[in-house]
Design an enzyme around this catalytic site. Structure first.
Site, short mmCIF file in Angstrom:
data_model
loop_
_atom_site.label_atom_id
_atom_site.label_comp_id
_atom_site.label_asym_id
_atom_site.label_seq_id
_atom_site.Cartn_x
_atom_site.Cartn_y
_atom_site.Cartn_z
N PRO A 1 -28.70 -28.77 -5.96
CA PRO A 1 -29.87 -29.38 -6.60
C PRO A 1 -31.06 -29.48 -5.67
CG PRO A 1 -27.92 -30.83 -6.73
CD PRO A 1 -27.59 -29.71 -5.81
N GLU B 1 -19.88 -34.28 -4.47
CA GLU B 1 -21.29 -34.58 -4.18
C GLU B 1 -21.92 -33.51 -3.29
OE1 GLU B 1 -21.27 -37.55 -6.61
OE2 GLU B 1 -23.00 -37.50 -5.29
N ARG C 1 -28.81 -7.97 -14.23
CA ARG C 1 -29.59 -7.22 -15.22
C ARG C 1 -30.73 -6.44 -14.55
NH1 ARG C 1 -34.08 -9.65 -17.26
NH2 ARG C 1 -33.98 -8.60 -19.25
N ASP D 1 -40.41 -8.13 -18.32
CA ASP D 1 -39.79 -9.41 -18.65
C ASP D 1 -40.83 -10.52 -18.71
OD1 ASP D 1 -36.56 -9.60 -16.98
OD2 ASP D 1 -37.18 -9.24 -19.06
N1 LIG Z 1 -29.83 -26.70 -9.97
C1 LIG Z 1 -28.65 -27.40 -9.75
C2 LIG Z 1 -27.61 -27.08 -8.87
C3 LIG Z 1 -26.68 -28.07 -9.00
C4 LIG Z 1 -25.43 -28.24 -8.22
C5 LIG Z 1 -24.99 -27.20 -7.40
C6 LIG Z 1 -23.88 -27.37 -6.60
C7 LIG Z 1 -23.20 -28.58 -6.62
C8 LIG Z 1 -22.12 -29.09 -5.90
C9 LIG Z 1 -21.88 -30.39 -6.35
N2 LIG Z 1 -22.80 -30.68 -7.30
C10 LIG Z 1 -22.86 -31.97 -8.01
C11 LIG Z 1 -23.75 -32.96 -7.35
C12 LIG Z 1 -24.58 -32.60 -6.31
C13 LIG Z 1 -25.47 -33.55 -5.76
C14 LIG Z 1 -25.46 -34.84 -6.23
C15 LIG Z 1 -26.44 -35.85 -5.66
N3 LIG Z 1 -25.76 -36.75 -4.71
C16 LIG Z 1 -26.55 -37.99 -4.63
C17 LIG Z 1 -25.94 -38.95 -3.61
C18 LIG Z 1 -25.85 -38.29 -2.24
C19 LIG Z 1 -25.07 -36.99 -2.32
C20 LIG Z 1 -25.67 -36.06 -3.40
C21 LIG Z 1 -24.61 -35.19 -7.26
C22 LIG Z 1 -23.75 -34.24 -7.82
C23 LIG Z 1 -23.62 -29.61 -7.48
C24 LIG Z 1 -24.74 -29.44 -8.29
N4 LIG Z 1 -27.12 -28.97 -9.90
N5 LIG Z 1 -28.31 -28.53 -10.35
#
Ligand SMILES: Nc1cc(-c2ccc3ccn(Cc4ccc(CN5CCCCC5)cc4)c3c2)n[nH]1
Length: 241
Positions: free
Chosen positions: A91, A118, A156, A171
């Site tokens: 994220p 996480e 693609r 695109d």
């Molecule tokens: N574009 C996008 C990619 C992803 C993604 C990609 C890879 C993983 C691996 C695990 N997660 C779930 C996750 C990640 C971060 C948090 C936040 N958390 C807050 C407290 C301190 C630690 C971090 C919560 C849950 C992922 C989520 N989501 N959206």
């Protein structure tokens, strides 16, 4: 293109056997290898996660299984001097865009690290990740779906994958605007009719109509893209969008 994917949920990637990516694999354009991270976990319980230092919610993925996995996978290319580009969906990554997809489409070997819980211990990211990519400002439960999204957009663009090469060059986002609406038969559906210009055979008029519709749609839904267009135009001195 070779793609290695490391995950604790290999079944989550089974959509890669279908449709566009599945066909690309069957035709030898893409060579996908799935790896279960647990096979590298060094303890009898095959544990891949542990409590976060400093407290906080949930669990964090341990460095040891990732280090072992990535060391082994990277070694696959040592004999012929190939190094993979290691991608970690997260994220907190750089936004994934069509331009980013085009960049990755030129890379001969991609390795995707699918985190869960996480996230992955930061020392793994610091040492191994070439790209940290976000597919949007929302939080998924792990990296697998993001990997599917990235791989579909990249695949693609590979030569020979999409029949009509033109459909990937013009695109949405390639020219910086959203695409105009598309129509097919029948010409009238209920009380809705296909715009007459599209059935006129006047290709210049059709081009003008599509450009006008793309501008209207982009102004309505993505004014940020228009601003980018205008800035780009200003930078190279040509007229506005
Ligand atoms: N574009 C996008 C990619 C992803 C993604 C990609 C890879 C993983 C691996 C695990 N997660 C779930 C996750 C990640 C971060 C948090 C936040 N958390 C807050 C407290 C301190 C630690 C971090 C919560 C849950 C992922 C989520 N989501 N959206």
């Amino acid at each position: 293109m070779r793609v290695d994917i490391v995950t604790i949920f290999p079944d989550y990637l089974s959509p890669l056997e279908l449709s566009l990516v599945g066909r690309a694999r069957a035709r030898g354009i893409l060579d996908v290898h799935l790896h279960d991270l647990r096979q590298w976990a060094d303890d009898v319980h095959r544990s891949v996660d542990d409590a976060p230092y400093g407290g906080g919610p949930g669990m964090v993925m341990r460095p040891q299984p990732w280090w072992a996995a990535l060391t082994e996978i990277r070694a696959l290319g040592a004999a012929d001097g190939r190094r993979p580009r290691i991608v970690v969906p997260t994220p907190v990554g750089r936004p994934f865009t069509q331009a980013y997809a085009a960049d990755l489409a030129d890379v001969p070997w991609l390795v995707f690290c699918c985190g869960r819980y996480e996230g992955i211990d930061a020392r793994v990211i610091d040492e191994w990740a070439d790209d940290e990519i976000s597919i949007g400002d929302y939080v998924l439960a792990g990296g697998e779906v993001a990997t599917l999204v990235i791989l579909e957009a990249v695949t693609r663009l590979l030569p020979g994958v999409v029949g009509n090469a033109e459909s990937v060059t013009d695109d949405s986002f390639t020219d910086g605007l959203l695409e105009a609406p598309v129509y097919t038969r029948p010409a009238v559906w209920g009380d809705r009719e296909v715009p007459a210009v599209l059935r006129s055979g006047d290709h210049a008029a059709i081009g003008r109509w599509r450009r006008a519709e793309a501008l209207r749609r982009t102004a309505q839904r993505r004014p940020d893209l228009l601003a980018r267009q205008d800035q780009a135009a200003a930078d190279d001195g040509s007229g506005g969008a």
